[in-house]
Design an enzyme around this catalytic site. Structure first.
Site, mmCIF file in Angstrom:
data_model
loop_
_atom_site.group_PDB
_atom_site.id
_atom_site.type_symbol
_atom_site.label_atom_id
_atom_site.label_comp_id
_atom_site.label_asym_id
_atom_site.label_seq_id
_atom_site.Cartn_x
_atom_site.Cartn_y
_atom_site.Cartn_z
ATOM 1 N N HIS A 31 19.680 -6.825 79.057
ATOM 2 C CA HIS A 31 20.800 -7.966 79.589
ATOM 3 C C HIS A 31 20.690 -9.178 78.814
ATOM 4 O O HIS A 31 21.510 -9.713 77.738
ATOM 5 C CB HIS A 31 20.195 -7.388 81.748
ATOM 6 C CG HIS A 31 21.793 -7.981 82.214
ATOM 7 N ND1 HIS A 31 23.522 -7.716 81.668
ATOM 8 C CD2 HIS A 31 22.454 -8.364 82.777
ATOM 9 C CE1 HIS A 31 24.304 -8.671 82.219
ATOM 10 N NE2 HIS A 31 23.681 -8.640 83.830
ATOM 11 N N HIS B 61 25.434 -0.977 73.923
ATOM 12 C CA HIS B 61 26.247 -1.089 75.412
ATOM 13 C C HIS B 61 25.788 0.516 76.074
ATOM 14 O O HIS B 61 26.482 1.340 75.706
ATOM 15 C CB HIS B 61 27.353 -1.556 75.149
ATOM 16 C CG HIS B 61 28.102 -3.055 76.750
ATOM 17 N ND1 HIS B 61 28.141 -1.756 77.294
ATOM 18 C CD2 HIS B 61 27.505 -4.272 76.763
ATOM 19 C CE1 HIS B 61 28.977 -2.886 78.279
ATOM 20 N NE2 HIS B 61 28.285 -4.280 77.797
ATOM 21 N N ASP C 152 26.282 -10.907 73.220
ATOM 22 C CA ASP C 152 25.279 -11.778 72.836
ATOM 23 C C ASP C 152 24.973 -11.801 71.019
ATOM 24 O O ASP C 152 23.997 -12.468 70.987
ATOM 25 C CB ASP C 152 23.746 -11.034 73.530
ATOM 26 C CG ASP C 152 23.779 -11.309 75.173
ATOM 27 O OD1 ASP C 152 24.848 -12.499 75.712
ATOM 28 O OD2 ASP C 152 24.078 -10.175 75.442
HETATM 29 N N1 NMX Z 1 18.811 -1.118 68.415
HETATM 30 C C1 NMX Z 1 17.969 -0.083 69.237
HETATM 31 N N2 NMX Z 1 17.616 1.381 69.704
HETATM 32 C C2 NMX Z 1 18.815 0.823 70.247
HETATM 33 C C3 NMX Z 1 19.851 0.169 70.514
HETATM 34 C C4 NMX Z 1 19.370 -1.251 69.976
HETATM 35 N N3 NMX Z 1 20.744 -2.338 69.530
HETATM 36 N N4 NMX Z 1 20.667 0.485 71.580
HETATM 37 C C5 NMX Z 1 20.443 1.765 71.743
HETATM 38 N N5 NMX Z 1 19.247 1.959 71.310
HETATM 39 C C6 NMX Z 1 18.643 2.972 71.701
HETATM 40 C C7 NMX Z 1 18.152 3.447 72.714
HETATM 41 O O1 NMX Z 1 16.718 2.160 72.976
HETATM 42 C C8 NMX Z 1 17.982 4.526 73.213
HETATM 43 O O2 NMX Z 1 16.519 4.982 72.883
HETATM 44 P P1 NMX Z 1 15.752 5.770 73.575
HETATM 45 O O3 NMX Z 1 16.371 6.907 73.932
HETATM 46 O O4 NMX Z 1 14.813 6.548 72.010
HETATM 47 O O5 NMX Z 1 14.788 5.353 74.722
HETATM 48 C C9 NMX Z 1 19.315 4.935 72.550
HETATM 49 O O6 NMX Z 1 19.481 4.553 71.492
HETATM 50 C C10 NMX Z 1 20.179 5.220 73.063
HETATM 51 O O7 NMX Z 1 20.261 4.444 74.167
HETATM 52 P P2 NMX Z 1 22.155 3.859 74.062
HETATM 53 O O8 NMX Z 1 22.426 5.294 75.541
HETATM 54 O O9 NMX Z 1 22.729 3.793 73.406
HETATM 55 O O10 NMX Z 1 22.313 2.818 75.401
HETATM 56 P P3 NMX Z 1 21.682 2.208 76.718
HETATM 57 O O11 NMX Z 1 23.217 2.527 76.979
HETATM 58 O O12 NMX Z 1 20.339 2.965 77.391
HETATM 59 O O13 NMX Z 1 21.478 0.918 76.643
HETATM 60 C C11 NMX Z 1 21.985 -1.164 75.971
HETATM 61 C C12 NMX Z 1 22.241 -0.400 76.428
HETATM 62 C C13 NMX Z 1 22.422 -2.698 75.986
HETATM 63 C C14 NMX Z 1 20.595 -1.659 77.165
HETATM 64 C C15 NMX Z 1 21.104 -1.010 74.574
HETATM 65 O O14 NMX Z 1 22.150 -0.724 73.408
HETATM 66 C C16 NMX Z 1 19.980 -2.299 73.494
HETATM 67 O O15 NMX Z 1 18.889 -2.396 74.229
HETATM 68 N N6 NMX Z 1 20.695 -2.764 73.026
HETATM 69 C C17 NMX Z 1 20.073 -4.176 72.277
HETATM 70 C C18 NMX Z 1 19.752 -5.529 74.323
HETATM 71 C C19 NMX Z 1 20.848 -6.168 74.151
HETATM 72 O O16 NMX Z 1 21.849 -6.584 73.167
HETATM 73 N N7 NMX Z 1 21.453 -6.332 75.200
HETATM 74 C C20 NMX Z 1 23.317 -6.929 75.760
HETATM 75 C C21 NMX Z 1 23.867 -6.241 76.392
HETATM 76 C C22 NMX Z 1 25.265 -7.089 76.932
HETATM 77 N N8 NMX Z 1 24.845 -7.937 78.079
HETATM 78 O O17 NMX Z 1 25.169 -9.033 77.903
HETATM 79 O O18 NMX Z 1 24.320 -8.092 78.829
HETATM 80 C C1 MLT Z 2 27.295 -8.062 81.460
HETATM 81 O O1 MLT Z 2 28.433 -8.685 79.841
HETATM 82 O O2 MLT Z 2 27.628 -7.934 81.743
HETATM 83 C C2 MLT Z 2 27.384 -7.513 79.688
HETATM 84 O O3 MLT Z 2 28.243 -6.623 78.545
HETATM 85 C C3 MLT Z 2 26.343 -6.178 80.612
HETATM 86 C C4 MLT Z 2 27.136 -4.165 81.499
HETATM 87 O O4 MLT Z 2 28.485 -4.975 81.726
HETATM 88 O O5 MLT Z 2 26.720 -3.559 81.184
#
Ligand code: NMX
Ligand code: MLT
Length: 450
Positions: free
Chosen positions: A273, A319, A374
């Site tokens: 996050h 996301h 981010d």
């Molecule tokens: N790099 C590598 N793998 C990824 C990424 C990424 N940036 N994003 C998604 N995946 C993978 C994820 O780990 C999952 O793999 P597995 O099935 O093997 O467990 C697969 O793709 C499907 O995930 P999604 O359904 O696309 O994403 P989910 O909704 O579960 O997660 C996040 C969303 C934001 C947690 C994920 O995209 C992530 O870990 N991103 C990197 C961290 C990040 O930038 N977070 C900030 C979000 C914004 N904020 O400010 O909070």
């Molecule tokens: C946020 O700004 O809170 C992030 O993009 C994460 C989210 O919306 O789940």
């Protein structure tokens, strides 16, 4: 007190209560969502179970704060003098009331904050007592909790008040807390990375500019502009993000705004996050170090694939809701493009953007290969000399508390009850499946281990 904001808020809460009463009476059994087993095991993704009116994340357009997209928001909100970006006070008025304030209304909130910026001495002592290496998010959360001694709601509740009075005290507490957030953030910054002296806020400056002033960076007008933009962009992201969601659950027990905000900050501190801005900047710097400068697209693609092969995440990409480039990323890129397009870290941000979505898409499992906020925010802070990466999420946090406190005041004003979903055991789940489907295999617990 910002009288106008409170008056308009009271009006809208009253209207909304009537609307909800009507909806419950006539459509109480209307089915909003269904939940599958997959969704339960996948972070309740895609299940609509919250109503949050401060903002909405459209998967294809990004955040709409009180229905305004980011470009619209930047256009309609009142600006500080000689600034292209909105006053945080005006944004808070909008989040709270749903109405676009005029300049006087925005400045009234700013004036209210100024009256309440004084932080009690014991809060500083709590920060001082912690070891120097403590993460700034820990300090922010602790500082907010230490402020809990000031909760008016908690005191009034102990004396005995009824539901209709709750939101007014939550509002008082919210104004008291949000007023102090730039002071807390600056104190943490100065104590951890600088001389440690307390710099009091400047009486003539707005909330956002004051933060820049208190870390002695207000002589750079573009940095002040970045702060104003940054605090608008991070303020709210509907109700389901980890920060807002945790805060909402905590506040539903009638824990006051300080407990609520601290809970939200704790959720924001995770690398999936809010901490992703710290992680992403660290990753960008690692890339520069690895290649001794800006890599070519081909080099970068190989590097990213290698990281993914090792099972690592590319921070700043992906996301849970968005299915497009985060408009907050675009807004920050516009600022960088205007003032420092040649900055090396910013050029790397652009190169990563040219490569990573293609690579993530090729994995076939990532639902959103695009950058989120981010992926860029840290690089801009870094450009201005804020090189302490672990501080970045504090700025995200103080901005996000504007949205969280507005959401909380609304929840209490709409008399939302205690949040308490039901859980069952895995065995019960299997029994439910067996009952619905006679051909289902025996429960896993008694099945032979493969
Ligand atoms: N790099 C590598 N793998 C990824 C990424 C990424 N940036 N994003 C998604 N995946 C993978 C994820 O780990 C999952 O793999 P597995 O099935 O093997 O467990 C697969 O793709 C499907 O995930 P999604 O359904 O696309 O994403 P989910 O909704 O579960 O997660 C996040 C969303 C934001 C947690 C994920 O995209 C992530 O870990 N991103 C990197 C961290 C990040 O930038 N977070 C900030 C979000 C914004 N904020 O400010 O909070
Ligand atoms: C946020 O700004 O809170 C992030 O993009 C994460 C989210 O919306 O789940």
């Amino acid at each position: 007190m910002s009288h106008r904001m409170k008056e308009r808020l009271a009006y809208h809460l009253n209207e909304q209560r009537q609307r909800i009463e009507y909806l419950k009476k006539h459509y109480g059994q209307f089915k909003v969502s269904e939940v599958t087993l997959d969704q339960i095991f996948n972070g309740i993704r895609g299940v609509t179970l919250l109503i949050t009116d401060t903002s909405y994340v459209d998967p294809h357009q990004g955040i709409r704060i009180r229905d305004f997209t980011i470009p619209e928001l930047l256009r309609v909100l009142p600006k500080a003098p000689d600034s292209a970006f909105p006053l945080a006070g005006g944004l808070y008025y909008l989040l709270m009331t749903g109405e676009v304030p005029d300049e006087a209304e925005a400045w009234e909130v700013e004036a209210t904050w100024k009256e309440r910026m004084t932080v009690p001495e014991h809060v500083f002592r709590v920060i001082d007592a912690m070891p120097r290496e403590t993460h700034p998010m820990t300090l922010l959360s602790q500082a907010i909790l230490a402020l809990q001694t000031e909760s008016i709601f908690a005191k009034r509740y102990e004396e005995g008040i009824s539901k209709p009075a709750f939101w007014g005290y939550y509002l008082e507490d919210s104004l008291n807390l949000t007023a102090k957030l730039p002071v807390l953030a600056a104190y943490i910054y100065n104590r951890k990375y600088r001389h440690g002296a307390y710099i009091p806020p400047h009486p003539d400056l707005d909330w956002s500019a004051n933060f820049a002033y208190m870390i002695e960076r207000s002589d750079d007008p573009i940095f002040v502009e970045l702060m104003r933009l940054y605090f608008v962009l991070h303020s709210d992201h509907e109700g389901g993000n980890v920060t807002a969601y945790s805060a909402n659950v905590v506040s539903s027990s009638l824990a006051d705004i300080y407990f609520t905000a601290s809970a939200g900050i704790n959720g924001l501190a995770g690398p999936l996050h809010g901490l992703a801005n710290q992680e992403c900047t660290r990753w960008l710097l690692k890339v520069l170090h690895h290649f001794g400068g800006l890599p070519s697209e081909e080099q970068l693609e190989d590097y990213v694939r290698e990281q993914l092969d090792k099972g690592m995440t590319i921070p700043g990409y992906g996301h849970a809701v968005l299915r497009t480039v985060d408009p907050r990323f675009t807004a920050l890129a516009n600022l960088a493009e205007t003032y420092f397009p040649q900055d090396q870290l910013y050029r790397l941000v652009k190169r990563v953007y040219a490569v990573v979505p293609r690579v993530l898409s090729s994995l076939g499992k990532v639902k959103n290969p695009w950058p989120n906020v981010d992926a860029i925010s840290g690089a801009l802070l870094y450009h201005f000399g804020l090189r302490q990466l672990d501080f970045y999420t504090v700025l995200f946090g103080i901005s996000r508390m504007l949205g969280v406190t507005a959401q909380t005041v609304w929840s209490r004003g709409l008399y939302k009850p205690l949040e308490r979903p039901k859980s069952i055991t895995s065995q019960m789940l299997e029994a439910m499946i067996a009952q619905a489907d006679e051909t289902a295999p025996a429960p896993l617990a008694s099945a032979p281990v493969a």
